[in-house]
Design a protein around this motif. Structure first.
Motif, PDB file in Angstrom:
ATOM      1  N   VAL A  69       0.891  -1.192   0.044  1.00 14.84           N
ATOM      2  CA  VAL A  69       0.143   0.187   0.199  1.00 14.84           C
ATOM      3  C   VAL A  69       0.880   1.280  -0.030  1.00 14.84           C
ATOM      4  CG1 VAL A  69      -1.768   1.289   1.188  1.00 14.84           C
ATOM      5  CG2 VAL A  69      -1.925  -1.284   1.270  1.00 14.84           C
ATOM      6  N   VAL A  70       0.590   2.112  -0.992  1.00  6.75           N
ATOM      7  CA  VAL A  70       1.530   3.283  -1.118  1.00  6.75           C
ATOM      8  C   VAL A  70       0.609   4.636  -1.091  1.00  6.75           C
ATOM      9  CG1 VAL A  70       3.210   4.482  -2.701  1.00  6.75           C
ATOM     10  CG2 VAL A  70       3.264   2.007  -2.361  1.00  6.75           C
ATOM     11  N   ALA A  71       0.708   5.603  -0.615  1.00  9.55           N
ATOM     12  CA  ALA A  71       0.203   6.844  -0.196  1.00  9.55           C
ATOM     13  C   ALA A  71       0.322   7.614  -1.773  1.00  9.55           C
ATOM     14  CB  ALA A  71       0.575   7.754   0.853  1.00  9.55           C
ATOM     15  N   VAL A  72      -0.936   8.146  -2.172  1.00  9.46           N
ATOM     16  CA  VAL A  72      -1.075   8.793  -3.323  1.00  9.46           C
ATOM     17  C   VAL A  72      -0.061   9.965  -3.252  1.00  9.46           C
ATOM     18  CG1 VAL A  72      -3.314   8.112  -4.105  1.00  9.46           C
ATOM     19  CG2 VAL A  72      -3.042  10.206  -3.009  1.00  9.46           C
ATOM     20  N   VAL A  73       0.535  10.507  -4.506  1.00 15.56           N
ATOM     21  CA  VAL A  73       1.199  12.013  -4.188  1.00 15.56           C
ATOM     22  C   VAL A  73       0.331  12.830  -4.910  1.00 15.56           C
ATOM     23  CG1 VAL A  73       3.359  10.979  -4.575  1.00 15.56           C
ATOM     24  CG2 VAL A  73       2.248  11.242  -6.302  1.00 15.56           C
ATOM     25  N   ASP A  74       0.706  14.090  -4.878  1.00 10.83           N
ATOM     26  CA  ASP A  74      -0.141  15.339  -5.571  1.00 10.83           C
ATOM     27  C   ASP A  74      -0.500  15.031  -6.955  1.00 10.83           C
ATOM     28  OD1 ASP A  74       0.141  16.768  -3.394  1.00 10.83           O
ATOM     29  OD2 ASP A  74       1.886  17.857  -4.224  1.00 10.83           O
TER      30      ASP A  74
END
Length: 151
Positions: A69-74
């Motif tokens: 699971v990876v957080a979204v970037v702008d």
């Protein structure tokens, strides 16, 4: 300040490398039984637990099983899935393609080798070598946890 009728409950386990559910306020009566009141955790929350089952009422989201699971970037898009999920305790192998060019210069003038004769070898030209590396494990440091979603 504690509110009457609400009991503090820790969900999950906190430690290095372990992502956990947050501390939640659970509605309960005088003997600690759930009253079914809202626990304050927003619908759609995904949390990770060290146990083998989700808390009552929570479900197991299919889109995170076996995935990092990876957080979204702008500007990122939530819910994008890439690649094939990992199996239980899988240490997936990977390979790399390679291509390298080597240019050999012409040999120096004069006799080479024993007895003054020339020694045959690679001709002066450019050689290209291509291939694929041997499979190697990823060896990512990881911990498997149970992902649960609040409906």
């Amino acid at each position: 300040m504690e509110h009457p009728g609400l009991a503090r409950r820790t969900v999950g386990r906190l430690g290095w490398g372990v992502v956990v559910a947050s501390l939640a306020l659970m509605g309960s009566d005088a003997v600690g039984q759930s009253t079914g009141q809202d626990d304050g955790i927003p619908s759609g929350t995904v949390a990770f637990f060290a146990g083998t089952s989700c808390p009552p009422g929570w479900t197991r989201p299919d889109d995170v099983k076996g995935r990092m699971v990876v957080a979204v970037v702008d500007g990122g898009t939530v819910g994008v899935r890439m690649g094939t999920p990992l199996a239980d305790r899988e240490n997936r192998t990977h390979q790399h393609d390679y291509s390298v060019s080597v240019t050999l210069a012409p040999p120096a003038a004069g006799p080479i080798g024993a007895g003054g004769g020339s020694v045959p070898g690679a001709q002066a030209q450019t050689y290209t070598v291509t291939g694929q590396s041997d499979p190697a494990p990823t060896d990512l440091p990881l911990v498997q946890l149970l992902a649960c979603e609040k409906p």
